[in-house]
Structures are given as structure tokens and as C-alpha cells.
Design a protein around this motif. Structure first.
Motif, mmCIF file in Angstrom:
data_model
loop_
_atom_site.group_PDB
_atom_site.id
_atom_site.type_symbol
_atom_site.label_atom_id
_atom_site.label_comp_id
_atom_site.label_asym_id
_atom_site.label_seq_id
_atom_site.Cartn_x
_atom_site.Cartn_y
_atom_site.Cartn_z
ATOM 1 N N MET A 179 0.979 -1.195 0.306
ATOM 2 C CA MET A 179 0.061 0.014 0.033
ATOM 3 C C MET A 179 0.779 1.410 -0.169
ATOM 4 S SD MET A 179 -3.228 -1.058 2.473
ATOM 5 C CE MET A 179 -4.003 0.336 2.485
ATOM 6 N N MET B 251 1.908 1.976 -3.248
ATOM 7 C CA MET B 251 0.749 2.396 -4.330
ATOM 8 C C MET B 251 0.552 3.993 -3.999
ATOM 9 S SD MET B 251 -2.011 -1.038 -3.880
ATOM 10 C CE MET B 251 -3.138 -0.077 -4.633
ATOM 11 N N PHE B 252 1.234 4.351 -2.871
ATOM 12 C CA PHE B 252 1.298 5.873 -2.832
ATOM 13 C C PHE B 252 2.486 6.343 -3.485
ATOM 14 C CE2 PHE B 252 -2.104 7.444 -0.138
ATOM 15 C CZ PHE B 252 -2.534 6.291 0.628
ATOM 16 N N PRO C 297 3.416 5.696 -8.081
ATOM 17 C CA PRO C 297 2.853 6.552 -9.120
ATOM 18 C C PRO C 297 3.185 7.912 -9.047
ATOM 19 C CG PRO C 297 1.083 4.948 -7.890
ATOM 20 C CD PRO C 297 2.495 4.772 -7.240
ATOM 21 N N TYR C 298 3.462 8.470 -7.959
ATOM 22 C CA TYR C 298 3.756 9.992 -7.858
ATOM 23 C C TYR C 298 5.441 10.205 -8.006
ATOM 24 C CZ TYR C 298 -0.644 11.676 -6.279
ATOM 25 O OH TYR C 298 -1.980 11.971 -6.140
ATOM 26 N N LEU D 254 6.199 6.647 -11.778
ATOM 27 C CA LEU D 254 5.278 6.708 -13.056
ATOM 28 C C LEU D 254 4.619 8.028 -13.178
ATOM 29 C CD1 LEU D 254 3.531 2.956 -11.968
ATOM 30 C CD2 LEU D 254 5.383 3.444 -13.514
ATOM 31 N N ARG D 255 5.370 9.167 -12.524
ATOM 32 C CA ARG D 255 4.768 10.312 -12.861
ATOM 33 C C ARG D 255 4.468 10.705 -14.299
ATOM 34 N NH1 ARG D 255 4.866 14.086 -8.511
ATOM 35 N NH2 ARG D 255 4.301 16.142 -9.179
ATOM 36 N N SER E 151 0.534 3.907 -13.967
ATOM 37 C CA SER E 151 -0.078 3.845 -12.622
ATOM 38 C C SER E 151 -1.262 3.043 -12.647
ATOM 39 C CB SER E 151 -0.602 5.429 -12.147
ATOM 40 O OG SER E 151 0.538 6.241 -12.120
ATOM 41 N N LEU E 152 -2.150 2.939 -13.838
ATOM 42 C CA LEU E 152 -3.296 2.297 -13.881
ATOM 43 C C LEU E 152 -3.002 0.666 -13.598
ATOM 44 C CD1 LEU E 152 -6.269 2.725 -16.136
ATOM 45 C CD2 LEU E 152 -5.220 0.297 -15.810
ATOM 46 N N TRP F 269 -1.699 0.242 -9.718
ATOM 47 C CA TRP F 269 -2.590 0.073 -8.794
ATOM 48 C C TRP F 269 -3.407 -1.292 -9.135
ATOM 49 C CZ3 TRP F 269 -3.488 5.781 -9.868
ATOM 50 C CH2 TRP F 269 -3.050 6.513 -8.723
ATOM 51 N N GLY G 130 -1.200 -4.153 -7.699
ATOM 52 C CA GLY G 130 -0.917 -4.180 -6.317
ATOM 53 C C GLY G 130 -2.241 -4.381 -5.779
ATOM 54 N N THR G 131 -3.312 -4.072 -6.043
ATOM 55 C CA THR G 131 -4.578 -4.757 -5.584
ATOM 56 C C THR G 131 -4.834 -6.087 -5.716
ATOM 57 O OG1 THR G 131 -5.570 -2.422 -6.207
ATOM 58 C CG2 THR G 131 -7.216 -3.919 -5.343
ATOM 59 N N LEU H 14 -7.010 1.756 -3.297
ATOM 60 C CA LEU H 14 -6.251 1.761 -1.881
ATOM 61 C C LEU H 14 -7.405 1.636 -0.632
ATOM 62 C CD1 LEU H 14 -3.739 4.594 -2.402
ATOM 63 C CD2 LEU H 14 -3.287 2.283 -1.170
ATOM 64 N N CYS I 296 -7.793 -2.167 -0.747
ATOM 65 C CA CYS I 296 -6.581 -2.767 -0.141
ATOM 66 C C CYS I 296 -6.712 -2.600 1.583
ATOM 67 C CB CYS I 296 -5.260 -2.062 -0.620
ATOM 68 S SG CYS I 296 -4.955 -2.496 -2.213
ATOM 69 N N VAL J 235 -0.749 10.562 -11.894
ATOM 70 C CA VAL J 235 -1.031 11.514 -11.003
ATOM 71 C C VAL J 235 0.561 12.324 -10.947
ATOM 72 C CG1 VAL J 235 -2.619 10.397 -9.663
ATOM 73 C CG2 VAL J 235 -0.316 9.526 -9.568
#
Lengths: 68, 486
Positions: free
Chosen positions: A22, A25-26, A29-30, A33-34, A42-43, A46, A49-50, B81, B84, B227
């Protein structure tokens, strides 16, 4: 018969990896993968990861005994 | 969009749901557990469908779609998230379930009161839940009212739309308590999922298929798949939105109460896994819907009109649009009736029941009577100004974060005290309300983050300064970890 829950070590490792995933996952992407402006950025991250976290939930909950 | 067709669709939905609700009754409920927890015998599949319908509200197809429209793929990250975060059920689910069976808890706040040896702690957390959940229910009603009136150009008024949703929620809740809620939820989650999935498949295929859909997003809408993307999802915005939702499964009593209801651990597992799979699919459906609106109608002023606009467009055949609207109505009703049921059980168990000793029968009667009262309050809230509702709904999920330290402490920290619970909930809860109403942003971070930080700090420091209920804590924690016989 009642006995204390004995935690199998590998389930603990799996559980611990969930917050790690998790946090990734924060962060990922920032950062990494920006600039990846496509579905495989990011798609996809995420989603993967899920899917991993859900799999961990399936695996760990399968170790539960069927208490009533 | 002819109102006649919509009312026909609604009538069919109501008829089928009422049959399910009445059929779910197994005679008159004898006590609080029977009515509010389905006798603690709920099966896995129905529980999973019900948990899904309770969790996923009108927010998904309207709000989340709108967030995707405005901000891009960050909305997907936020919602995934949250999913999760439901892993918390893996850790807390069995524990809640065991103590619920052992001590006969009906509400999570009753559990807090008993664990910390203080009825006042139970009452305080119940009242905090009430303050934060009622606006959340109201915003559901408002969302449905706007959708139905928007789609019909006002032929179905805002008032009519909210009334229909409200009456349905009250009726479904009162017929058989949790059983009728769970069975109507199962029906409603099927409608939600099928309608939304169908419409997204139809729209995407009309836009050229998934591949071309994703390519168009990349090429025509730079930033939609990253993002912070176009800037909406700054990191602090993302964090402020995401953090309250990560703890949703234990901070929101209408879902944490469900941890008391499964008949066995196998049913608990099915509830968890069934919900995770439902959520995974439904999230993608809602987000892709939002992206489709972006591709087709890039110039909309208000993100919340993405869904109604796309539904009313040529891309969606009218019968399907009606079914989707009913799906949104179902999502709203299924969320509200669960909230009403939980809040009623808390009022009768943790507020009235704590103040004076009352029998199970008396508590049950009070609980049932409170359901329509809560419905009326939610309805009244929904008719206040829109700005107020939006503020209250954000503060709802942020405010409920203050429930997290007492709950985590209940199972993992012997040293927690009732004074710690009460002060942390009151102070942090008030802080969230103040920050939200004044629209002040401290250090650029959301109210929920401050609420959680302050709640944890106060809970820990006040607990360390006061005496803990050692025996009760030890027994409670032992019970939560001790496996029951299979």
C-alpha cells in the motif's frame, strides 16, 4: 477445545507485506510513474498491487479454522 | 427521458425487493441480536453481497465517476487503496466476531464500552458515529434526488426522488431488521453490478473497444492516466481523500457491525473475499464510466454531471439508462438502510440502554421506532443547502477516523483507558468538524489526517495518565485471540 491462535510465520509475512504494497501504491505512481501517461503506468501498477493484496487475503483466510 | 418509464422501472424494482424482504423474515425477532444481527447466523454469500451494497453507495457511479472525470486515474488509485485497506478485516474480523459471540455485543460501540469498562465510552462513540453518519446518509439521498430530477428534467422532482429512496430504506430496514436489509442488499448489489457493467461495456464498445479507449485517453487527454495528472490529485489531496477510506472497514460502524453477523468463520471469509472481488470489478466499472464521459463530453463544467450526461446521451439506450438509474437508487437505498439500522441499534443499546436498564424487548422496540425517526432526520438534512451537505459528507469519513485508536487499542493495547477513548473522540471529532466548517487547511493537509493524528496522540497520552481496566482488557484480548471450537 479452545486454544490460543498459533500464528504461522509465513502468514505474518504476508500480512506485513500488505501495508508495504500500500505504501508503494502511494509512492511509486507519484515518483517513478509520474510521466508514464499510458495504461501501463499507474493504472497497471495499482491494479497489480490490489490483485496481490486480494490474493494475500484469500491465502491467509484459507488458513482460518472453521470456528462456529 | 419519460418519467412514466422510470416509474415503471422503479415499481418493478420495489415489487421484487419487497418480496425478498418479506420472504427473509423468519418470524418475529426475539431480541436485539436477532433483529440487528440476523441472529449471528448470516451466510457467507448473502453477507458478501450485503457488505458490498452497504459499502458502495451512490458515490461510486456519480461521485467516483465524477472524480475520474475531473482528476483522471488518481480516482482509481484512491478507490483501490480503500479496497486494499479492507485487509483490516483479515486482522480484525475474526477478533470482532469472537468477542461478539462471547459477550453478546450488538453494536461496535457497545463493544468499546464493555472493553474499556465504561458505558460512557460506549455512549460517546455512539454519539460521534451518529453525528458523522447522519450527514453521510443525507448526501446519499441528495445524490439520488439530483440524479432522478436531472435525468427527467425535473419531471421527477428532487423531493420525490429523495422521498422514494427514504421510504424504501425505512421499509426494507423495518420489515425484518438485518435479514431484510441483507436480502434486499443482495438483490440491489446484483442490480448495481449488472447494470453498471452492462452500460460500461456498451459505451466502451461504441467508443471503439478497450484498446482504442485507452489509447484515446493517452493521446487526447494528457495527464488523465497519471498522478498528479492535470493537477487535481496533488499528493496531499490524494492522501486526504484516501486515508479516511483505508480505515473504513473498522471506523464505520455500519460495516464493522457486520463483523458480528456471520454464522461461522467460513461465512466471515466468504463475506470478505466475496466483497473484495465485487469491489475490484465495481471500481473498474465506475472509473471506466468516468473516463468514457471524459472522452465523449470533455467540456462539462461540473464533474458530478458526468454520469447524468453520459446516461442521457445517444451512447446509452434508454432502457439501459433506466436500469442504471435504478442501480444507483439501489446503491443509495442499500447504504442508507444499513446506516439507519446500525444507528438505531446504537441509540437503543448505547444511548437509551446505557442510561437506564431496559430489557431486550424494550430495547428492540425502541430500536425499531428510531429507524423512521433517523430517516426523517436524514431527509431533513438532505434538503439543506448543497454546500453544507458536501462539507458534512467529507467530514463524515474524516470524523469517523477518531474511532480507529479505541478499536485498535481494544484488541492490541492493554493500556488503553475509557478516559483516553472519551477525550480523544471528543477533541479530535470536534477538530475535524471545525476544520471542515471553516474550510481551513492546516499545513495543506486534510481534516482527516489531523483528526487521526490528534486522536492517536490524545488516546495514548490520556490512557497513559489514567488507570486501565487490566482484568477486563486481558480477558477481552484473550477471548478475541482464542479459537472457538469448530
Amino acid at each position: 477445545m479452545r486454544r490460543p491462535e498459533t500464528r504461522k510465520p509465513w502468514t505474518t509475512w504476508l500480512l506485513v507485506s500488505v501495508p508495504v504494497i500500500m505504501v508503494a501504491m502511494f509512492v511509486v505512481p507519484y515518483t517513478l510513474l509520474r510521466e508514464v501517461d499510458a495504461w501501463y503506468g499507474s493504472l497497471l501498477f495499482w491494479t497489480a498491487g490490489t490483485a496481490a493484496v486480494i490474493t494475500i487475503n484469500v491465502v491467509v483466510s484459507l488458513t482460518w479454522e472453521n470456528e462456529r | 427521458m419519460s418519467p412514466g418509464w422510470i416509474w415503471t422501472g422503479v415499481a418493478i424494482y420495489v415489487a421484487v425487493a419487497l418480496v425478498a424482504a418479506v420472504w427473509s423474515r423468519v418470524g418475529r425477532a426475539a431480541d436485539m441480536s436477532d433483529y440487528f444481527l440476523g441472529g449471528r447466523r448470516m451466510g457467507g454469500f448473502v453477507s458478501a453481497m450485503s457488505y458490498s451494497a452497504t459499502t458502495y453507495s451512490a458515490f461510486m457511479m456519480i461521485g467516483l465517476a465524477g472524480l475520474t472525470y475531473a482528476g483522471g486515474v488518481g480516482a482509481l488509485g484512491f478507490e483501490l487503496l480503500y479496497l486494499c485497506g479492507v485487509t483490516l478485516v483479515l486482522v480484525f474480523g475474526p477478533r470482532f466476531w469472537r468477542v461478539g459471540k462471547a459477550y453478546g455485543y450488538v453494536t461496535p460501540t457497545e463493544m468499546i464500552g464493555h472493553r474499556y469498562g465504561s458505558a460512557a465510552a460506549g455512549t460517546t462513540t455512539a454519539l460521534a458515529s451518529f453525528v458523522f453518519l447522519l450527514p453521510y446518509a443525507a448526501v446519499q439521498l441528495a445524490g439520488v434526488g439530483y440524479l432522478l430530477s436531472g435525468m427527467t428534467g425535473g419531471a421527477i422532482s428532487f423531493t420525490a426522488g429523495t422521498l422514494v429512496a427514504l421510504v424504501l430504506a425505512v421499509v426494507f430496514a423495518m420489515i425484518a431488521g438485518l435479514r431484510s436489509v441483507a436480502w434486499t442488499d443482495s438483490l440491489q448489489s446484483a442490480v448495481m453490478m449488472i447494470s453498471a457493467t452492462l452500460v460500461v461495456i456498451v459505451v466502451i464498445s461504441q467508443l471503439g473497444g478497450v484498446g482504442s479507449f485507452l489509447d484515446s485517453l493517452s493521446s487526447d487527454h494528457p495527464g488523465a492516466l497519471t498522478v498528479p495528472g492535470t493537477g487535481f490529485f496533488s499528493f496531499s489531496t490524494f492522501l486526504a481523500l484516501t486515508l479516511p477510506w483505508i480505515f473504513f472497514s473498522i471506523s464505520n460502524p455500519q460495516v464493522s457491525q457486520r463483523l458480528f453477523t456471520p454464522g461461522s468463520m467460513r461465512d466471515l471469509r466468504r463475506m470478505l473475499i466475496g466483497f473484495l472481488i465485487f469491489g475490484f470489478v465495481y471500481t473498474f466499472v465506475a472509473v471506466f464510466w468516468g473516463f468514457a464521459a471524459r472522452l465523449e463530453f470533455p467540456e462539462l463544467e461540473a464533474a458530478d454531471s458526468a454520469t447524468p450526461t453520459l446516461l442521457a446521451s445517444d451512447l446509452v439506450p434508454a432502457p439501459l439508462a433506466i436500469i442504471v438509474m435504478i442501480g444507483v437508487l439501489a446503491a443509495c437505498v442499500s447504504t442508507i438502510d444499513s446506516i439507519m439500522l446500525t444507528l438505531s441499534s446504537m441509540v437503543s443499546r448505547d444511548v437509551v440502554g446505557a442510561a437506564r436498564r431496559s430489557s431486550e424487548r424494550a430495547q428492540l422496540m425502541i430500536g425499531k421506532l428510531v429507524i423512521p425517526v433517523i430517516g426523517v432526520l436524514a431527509y431533513w438534512f438532505a434538503h439543506l443547502q448543497l454546500d453544507l451537505i458536501a462539507v458534512l459528507s467529507v467530514s463524515a469519513s474524516a470524523g469517523l477516523l477518531v474511532m480507529v485508536p479505541p478499536i485498535v487499542g481494544a484488541f492490541f493495547w492493554r493500556r488503553g483507558t475509557a478516559a483516553g477513548v472519551i477525550t480523544s473522540v471528543l477533541v479530535a471529532g470536534a477538530l475535524v468538524l471545525v476544520l471542515e466548517f471553516s474550510q481551513v487547511s492546516l499545513l495543506g493537509q486534510g481534516s482527516g489526517i489531523w483528526g487521526l493524528v490528534v486522536a492517536v496522540t490524545i488516546f495514548v497520552s490520556v490512557s497513559l495518565a489514567t488507570s486501565a481496566p487490566h482484568e477486563r482488557a486481558a480477558e477481552f484480548i484473550r477471548t478475541s485471540a482464542r479459537r472457538r471450537s469448530p
